[in-house]
Design an enzyme around this catalytic site. Structure first.
Site, PDB file in Angstrom:
ATOM      1  N   VAL A 232      12.899  16.431  -4.332  1.00 35.08           N
ATOM      2  CA  VAL A 232      12.203  17.049  -5.464  1.00 35.08           C
ATOM      3  C   VAL A 232      12.358  18.566  -5.395  1.00 35.08           C
ATOM      4  O   VAL A 232      12.057  19.190  -4.374  1.00 35.08           O
ATOM      5  CB  VAL A 232      10.716  16.655  -5.466  1.00 35.08           C
ATOM      6  CG1 VAL A 232       9.955  17.440  -6.538  1.00 35.08           C
ATOM      7  CG2 VAL A 232      10.574  15.155  -5.715  1.00 35.08           C
ATOM      8  N   ARG A 268      -0.142  15.183   4.848  1.00 33.99           N
ATOM      9  CA  ARG A 268      -1.329  16.012   5.001  1.00 33.99           C
ATOM     10  C   ARG A 268      -1.144  16.968   6.179  1.00 33.99           C
ATOM     11  O   ARG A 268      -0.304  16.743   7.052  1.00 33.99           O
ATOM     12  CB  ARG A 268      -2.572  15.133   5.217  1.00 33.99           C
ATOM     13  CG  ARG A 268      -2.836  14.211   4.033  1.00 33.99           C
ATOM     14  CD  ARG A 268      -4.113  13.395   4.227  1.00 33.99           C
ATOM     15  NE  ARG A 268      -5.312  14.210   4.223  1.00 33.99           N
ATOM     16  CZ  ARG A 268      -5.916  14.659   3.126  1.00 33.99           C
ATOM     17  NH1 ARG A 268      -5.422  14.354   1.930  1.00 33.99           N
ATOM     18  NH2 ARG A 268      -7.011  15.380   3.208  1.00 33.99           N
ATOM     19  N   ASP A 308      -7.708  14.566  12.634  1.00 35.91           N
ATOM     20  CA  ASP A 308      -6.551  15.093  11.917  1.00 35.91           C
ATOM     21  C   ASP A 308      -6.222  16.525  12.311  1.00 35.91           C
ATOM     22  O   ASP A 308      -5.129  17.010  12.038  1.00 35.91           O
ATOM     23  CB  ASP A 308      -6.788  15.048  10.403  1.00 35.91           C
ATOM     24  CG  ASP A 308      -6.711  13.643   9.844  1.00 35.91           C
ATOM     25  OD1 ASP A 308      -6.572  12.696  10.633  1.00 35.91           O
ATOM     26  OD2 ASP A 308      -6.797  13.492   8.606  1.00 35.91           O
ATOM     27  N   HIS A 440      -7.619 -23.947  11.053  1.00 40.42           N
ATOM     28  CA  HIS A 440      -6.765 -24.360   9.935  1.00 40.42           C
ATOM     29  C   HIS A 440      -7.647 -24.743   8.749  1.00 40.42           C
ATOM     30  O   HIS A 440      -8.648 -25.435   8.918  1.00 40.42           O
ATOM     31  CB  HIS A 440      -5.917 -25.574  10.351  1.00 40.42           C
ATOM     32  CG  HIS A 440      -5.104 -26.135   9.218  1.00 40.42           C
ATOM     33  ND1 HIS A 440      -3.931 -25.558   8.803  1.00 40.42           N
ATOM     34  CD2 HIS A 440      -5.322 -27.219   8.424  1.00 40.42           C
ATOM     35  CE1 HIS A 440      -3.437 -26.267   7.795  1.00 40.42           C
ATOM     36  NE2 HIS A 440      -4.270 -27.283   7.551  1.00 40.42           N
TER      37      HIS A 440
END
Length: 461
Positions: A232, A268, A308, A440
């Site tokens: 871009v 980010r 972060d 199951h």
């Protein structure tokens, strides 16, 4: 006011750290500048995006599968304002829940934006608080891209994408990672024409190659156009639309496409502006993260960092583990996070989940391994629920059979991956999974079948 610990940021890492430290007997405060607690995750990230993913998945089921199950009715009408109200209600329930937990555990909420004028001091507004320990849990923000100016109306980040005034007829997503594909999936189900532009030659970089290839095929089947190898060059918001220009890396050809909304989802970066870290002399990494040791200590005594803001995957659950561990360490206990077993999940339909090694990383390491793989087409529950796309793949050491990694694309993959996480935490083999009875009919039987496939072979394939 003086505290044992002040946590800066109330996102998943911050609030977990604050609550755990308070449980361990420390006097704790948490600084948060938003009007509500919970950080990006609860306010403009994980929680609201999952609400919209759930709502639009229900829409897809009603439009495509209800009639097949004998549930004949008029096709549902999308009330966008109502859907956003539902999303906002989910946010409110969760953020108020954190506020309740703070009160329950006697964690003080200091409202405002923090800076650290000196070690042991946190300034919020005109007030300066003292603390024996400071934990930076300030989270992250959307990474910018040269030539793309965000206005959160026409050219948006994930924050703006969660509160668009109307459903766009056409959306361009810049970035084929988790955020771009999740939000692109939401609007594709709502009827938008979605085009994803990814710089690399594949989506979800770093994931298992076979999973990425299958995932891309399924998203295209759902109507999303995905253009890889697209660099871009710029995005411009015009009066009535947006224009994106990109070049294909394979031949340098230039292209321009229009859309009502452009979502910038190229990753980010740590959000540390305004904390005063440079003035304090806090060491940073080349990528702008706070450098820490194995005990989350920064280069300045008494200041820790998690989530972060430091190295590692930018995932809410990783931040939560960081927060829990650093609280234990500060309180004088052992704190530990096994970063090799942090699962990754994409909450589209089908979901994608992974943990541990991929085939690519094992090949690069020259490690001998074996693959056990089973398609959800062989799973009775998945077929009954129209969710038979995808597979479970287990990777095990060729000699010892010890599990090395797992990759699931299919229904409830994000929940099923934890069986493998627990198994790998205890050093289990594929045979251990195969010899464990699974109920199951469940989707989880596919995990057992994949484990059988690592040995003599699955039963249902």
């Amino acid at each position: 006011m003086s505290y044992d610990l002040i946590v800066i940021g109330s996102g998943p890492g911050g609030y977990v750290c604050a609550i755990r430290a308070a449980q361990l007997g420390l006097k704790v405060a948490c600084v948060e500048g938003r009007e509500t607690l919970g950080g990006t995750c609860l306010n403009v990230g994980c929680i609201p995006s999952k609400a919209l993913l759930h709502a639009t998945h229900m829409l897809h089921e009603a439009e495509h599968n209800f009639e097949k199950m004998g549930l004949g009715s008029a096709k549902p009408k999308v009330d966008w304002k109502g859907m956003l109200a539902y999303k906002d209600d989910v946010i409110g329930q969760n953020t108020k829940g954190i506020e309740f937990l703070f009160k329950k555990n006697k964690v003080d909420w200091i409202k405002g934006w923090a800076s650290i004028p000196a070690p042991g001091k946190v300034k919020v507004g005109d007030d300066t608080h003292e603390a024996k320990h400071i934990v930076i849990a300030s989270g992250s923000e959307s990474s910018p891209l040269k030539g793309v100016e965000v206005d959160e109306k026409t050219i948006v980040t994930s924050t703006g994408a969660l509160e668009l005034g109307k459903i766009p007829k056409r959306m361009i997503v810049i970035g084929g990672g988790v955020i771009g594909l999740e939000m692109g999936s939401v609007y594709a189900r709502l009827g938008a024409e979605v085009t994803v532009l990814e710089y690399l030659d594949r989506i979800i970089p770093g994931s298992d190659g076979e999973v990425a290839k299958t995932f891309q095929r399924l998203l295209k089947k759902q109507g999303m156009e995905i253009i890889t190898g697209a660099a871009v060059q710029g995005a411009e918001a015009l009066k009535t639309k947006a224009k994106v220009t990109y070049a294909l890396r394979k031949d340098d050809s230039e292209h321009t496409i229009d859309a009502d909304v452009v979502l910038l989802a190229t990753g980010r970066r740590p959000f540390v502006d305004g904390l005063g870290l440079t003035e304090l002399g806090v060491k940073m990494t080349e990528r702008g993260q706070i450098a820490t040791d194995r005990q989350f200590r920064t280069s300045v005594d008494g200041i820790h960092a998690i989530g972060d803001a430091i190295e590692g995957p930018m995932l809410a659950h990783k931040a939560m583990d960081d927060g829990h561990a650093v609280a234990e360490i500060i309180a004088g206990h052992a704190g530990h996070v096994n970063y090799d077993l942090v699962p990754g999940v994409i909450y589209t339909a089908p979901e994608v989940a992974s943990v541990g090694e991929t085939e690519e990383t094992l090949k690069d390491a020259g490690r001998a391994y074996k693959v056990g793989k089973i398609s959800f087409m062989s799973n009775g529950r998945a077929k009954a629920n129209f969710q038979a796309d995808g597979f479970v793949k287990l990777l095990a050491d060729k000699e010892t059979d010890r599990l090395l990694g797992a990759h699931i694309i299919g229904p409830y993959a994000g929940d099923m991956i934890h069986e493998i996480c627990v198994a790998m935490q205890f050093g289990a083999s594929a045979e251990d999974i195969a010899l464990t009875c699974h109920a199951h009919p469940t989707y989880s039987e596919a995990v057992r079948e994949a484990a059988f496939a690592c040995g003599d072979g699955p039963i249902h394939a």
